[in-house]
Design a protein around this motif. Sequence first.
Motif, mmCIF file in Angstrom:
data_model
loop_
_atom_site.group_PDB
_atom_site.id
_atom_site.type_symbol
_atom_site.label_atom_id
_atom_site.label_comp_id
_atom_site.label_asym_id
_atom_site.label_seq_id
_atom_site.Cartn_x
_atom_site.Cartn_y
_atom_site.Cartn_z
ATOM 1 N N TYR A 45 -76.317 -0.078 -43.642
ATOM 2 C CA TYR A 45 -77.461 -0.031 -42.742
ATOM 3 C C TYR A 45 -77.662 -1.213 -41.715
ATOM 4 C CZ TYR A 45 -79.848 3.172 -45.804
ATOM 5 O OH TYR A 45 -80.355 4.349 -46.528
ATOM 6 N N GLN B 237 -84.537 -0.121 -45.317
ATOM 7 C CA GLN B 237 -83.176 0.155 -44.984
ATOM 8 C C GLN B 237 -82.560 -1.069 -44.807
ATOM 9 O OE1 GLN B 237 -82.666 3.487 -42.395
ATOM 10 N NE2 GLN B 237 -84.088 4.811 -43.439
ATOM 11 N N PRO C 235 -76.280 -2.115 -35.862
ATOM 12 C CA PRO C 235 -76.844 -1.540 -37.086
ATOM 13 C C PRO C 235 -76.953 -0.086 -37.247
ATOM 14 C CG PRO C 235 -78.532 -2.283 -35.690
ATOM 15 C CD PRO C 235 -77.369 -2.473 -35.198
ATOM 16 N N LEU C 236 -77.181 0.621 -38.335
ATOM 17 C CA LEU C 236 -77.050 2.158 -38.501
ATOM 18 C C LEU C 236 -77.909 2.629 -37.681
ATOM 19 C CD1 LEU C 236 -75.807 4.579 -39.841
ATOM 20 C CD2 LEU C 236 -77.617 4.296 -41.813
ATOM 21 N N PHE C 237 -79.241 2.034 -37.449
ATOM 22 C CA PHE C 237 -80.247 2.936 -36.772
ATOM 23 C C PHE C 237 -79.679 2.962 -34.974
ATOM 24 C CE2 PHE C 237 -82.082 -1.480 -36.488
ATOM 25 C CZ PHE C 237 -82.207 -1.554 -35.054
ATOM 26 N N ARG C 238 -78.833 2.200 -34.669
ATOM 27 C CA ARG C 238 -78.298 2.421 -33.311
ATOM 28 C C ARG C 238 -77.044 3.226 -33.268
ATOM 29 N NH1 ARG C 238 -80.110 -1.375 -29.327
ATOM 30 N NH2 ARG C 238 -81.646 -3.155 -30.188
ATOM 31 N N ARG C 239 -76.504 3.680 -34.564
ATOM 32 C CA ARG C 239 -75.374 4.594 -34.620
ATOM 33 C C ARG C 239 -75.613 6.191 -35.087
ATOM 34 N NH1 ARG C 239 -72.413 2.770 -38.450
ATOM 35 N NH2 ARG C 239 -73.763 1.181 -39.370
ATOM 36 N N GLU D 181 -85.752 4.394 -32.859
ATOM 37 C CA GLU D 181 -85.930 4.113 -34.138
ATOM 38 C C GLU D 181 -87.420 3.924 -34.886
ATOM 39 O OE1 GLU D 181 -84.128 4.261 -36.728
ATOM 40 O OE2 GLU D 181 -84.719 3.194 -38.292
#
Lengths: 554, 143
Positions: B128, A151, B137-141, A285
Amino acid sequence: MYVYDEYDQKIVDERVAQYRDQTQRFLDGELSEEQFLPLRLQNGLYVQRLAPMLRVAVPYGLMNTRQLRKIAQLSRDFDKGYVHISTRQNIQFNWPQLGEVPDILAELASVQMHAIQTSGNCIRNTTTDQFAGVATDELEDPRPWCEIIRQWSTLHPEFAFLPRKFKIAVCGSRQDRAAIHSHDIGVEVVHNAAGETGFRVVVGGGLGRTPVIGVEICDFLPAEHLLTYLEAILRVYNQHGRRDNKYKARIKILVKAMGIEAFREAVEHEWAPIKNGPSTLTGEEIERARSFFTAPDYASLDASAAQNTLQAQCQNDPIFANWVKRNTREHRVAGYRIVTISLKATGYAPGDVTDKQLELVADLADRYSFGEIRTTHQQNLVLADVEQAALYELWQSLQKAGLATANIGYLTDVICCPGGDYCSLANAKSIPVAEAIQARFDDMDYVYDLGPLELNISGCMNACGHHHIGHIGILGVDKKGQEFYQVSLGGNQGKDTSIGKILGPSFRQEDMPQVMDKLLTTYVELRQAGETFLDTYRRVGIDPFKERVYAQDH
Amino acid sequence: MPRIIKNGAIVEEHGPEVLDLEQWLQSEDRARRAVVLEPGETLAPLLEHIDDIPLVLVNFPTFMDGRGFSYARELRERGYQGELRAVGHFIRDQLTYLSRCGFDAFQFEDESELEDALESLGDFSEFYQASADQPQPLFRRRA
């Protein structure tokens, strides 16, 4: 396995739309050949000797059956009904039409697949152990980390125009089946004394024209820093990697030129301001990524009963017994085996597989292996979770489809690039050499007696066939317009990785089976009890082989 | 007056005089002067005046030379808020990447491309990675 959410799907869909527009502009003459080149490459499209070649990403080699059936269908609709498994675990179509590629990509997107960054000067598909999650020697499943890297690297804005291509591999087991020392960055999952997950990071390995074994840049990188640290390495490379000579543009050349200490210092310097920044991984995550790679719903089996049944079946059918011995291996869960399906039947190009075979494998995966398939960098397929009790049925189905060649890890399980038959970069053909050797050594008892042996063939210096790390490596070279083959010995891809040593002057194609015969006879004569080809080579060195092969006939 | 893309619109450029790095380093009032960076040059001296420099140009001698992407990202990460303009031989298909790295202005060699190029800025709506225009970053959103 990982499942797209709306974000992942949107990114892939938007990429298809962007590429459709780029293709149209190219066909309309608005984009020059030179401008279109990197755009199509970053969508996996090469223009080859006879037709374009489309390389589809198989992230860390994992697919579900819906995806496999889609590949089979696309190979029928847009190609000639077969595909090729590459040494980076990807899938290649050899004959698509340039104008139809956007349609193929749209079809792929409908099953959560793409061809993003499978070529070009960018971060390529991250590869890993084909036995991830089921191997008995595994410390931790590497795939969550591969997905996190996938990703992060997908459409990364800063690193799409690097000096050269960039490959990352991850392993999480004692034995390295991902060849991490032969990658631009190798990542090994490790635990520290407190039991916390982190990474040993290796940098500057690579094959190609100048084979180099990667060196350690960090012995323990705490897990949360993975992405910022990768980013720092890439930034140093993007700024300082050579751009004046494509043969000196890989990171291995930069690391050598700077020295690992200076390189590490430069990375630390770039890392300091971004370390602990927003790209630092959160526990959430990491858990999210891990949640996609949990164990399937294994049955609790009576292992000894299953073992007895299997033994009885083996006694009744020695051909089956042989296949079990050669093509299956121990699984971490009692009562299960890992099955490798060989795509190395004599008479077929190594790694090629037809639409019908793909569909059969999909059916078998649904029936026997939780609906998942893996591709391997040795260009085979894996069903990772097969109950011992089902092996006989599975084998019978494979046998009918020509997929039960019992040669995994042996001489005829050749790793081979498409070579001069397809590839416009190649100096020489590689498939006919592989086939001639497979045909010459058709006595399987002899092949088994030779023991584990990796034969790797590349049609040119780009080393897609990983010839440098084959126990025996063959490289196609061009000598005044003639195709010749250079042989190297003693390469190895494991944690004790080594680069093969060149035997001597190169040979004509028709001489290759005979050369192989001399090499193997030398080994058989010199080996001590229990020694593999590699063991013997490491003990006696290259000279006895050289003397035998280049001796004048009397 | 060149026409450029700036903050997502086509405008006529009336910017200040631009110095190359050597001239800029020798200039006494360099903190307030515009400078153009070439690939291979160091941006370290700019960081000292990061709050004052009004305009940094980054030249792309060919569109395949990606060093300028890192300059932009580094300048933004270190807090540069002035105009950051790409000049030279980049192509419109790179605009999404360039703007995500922190470029807010684009001066094309061929001004006739500007209208079409504007469209490329909207090629993607989700990403991303963290970037200049989306620090998370996307993983925090992810919802």
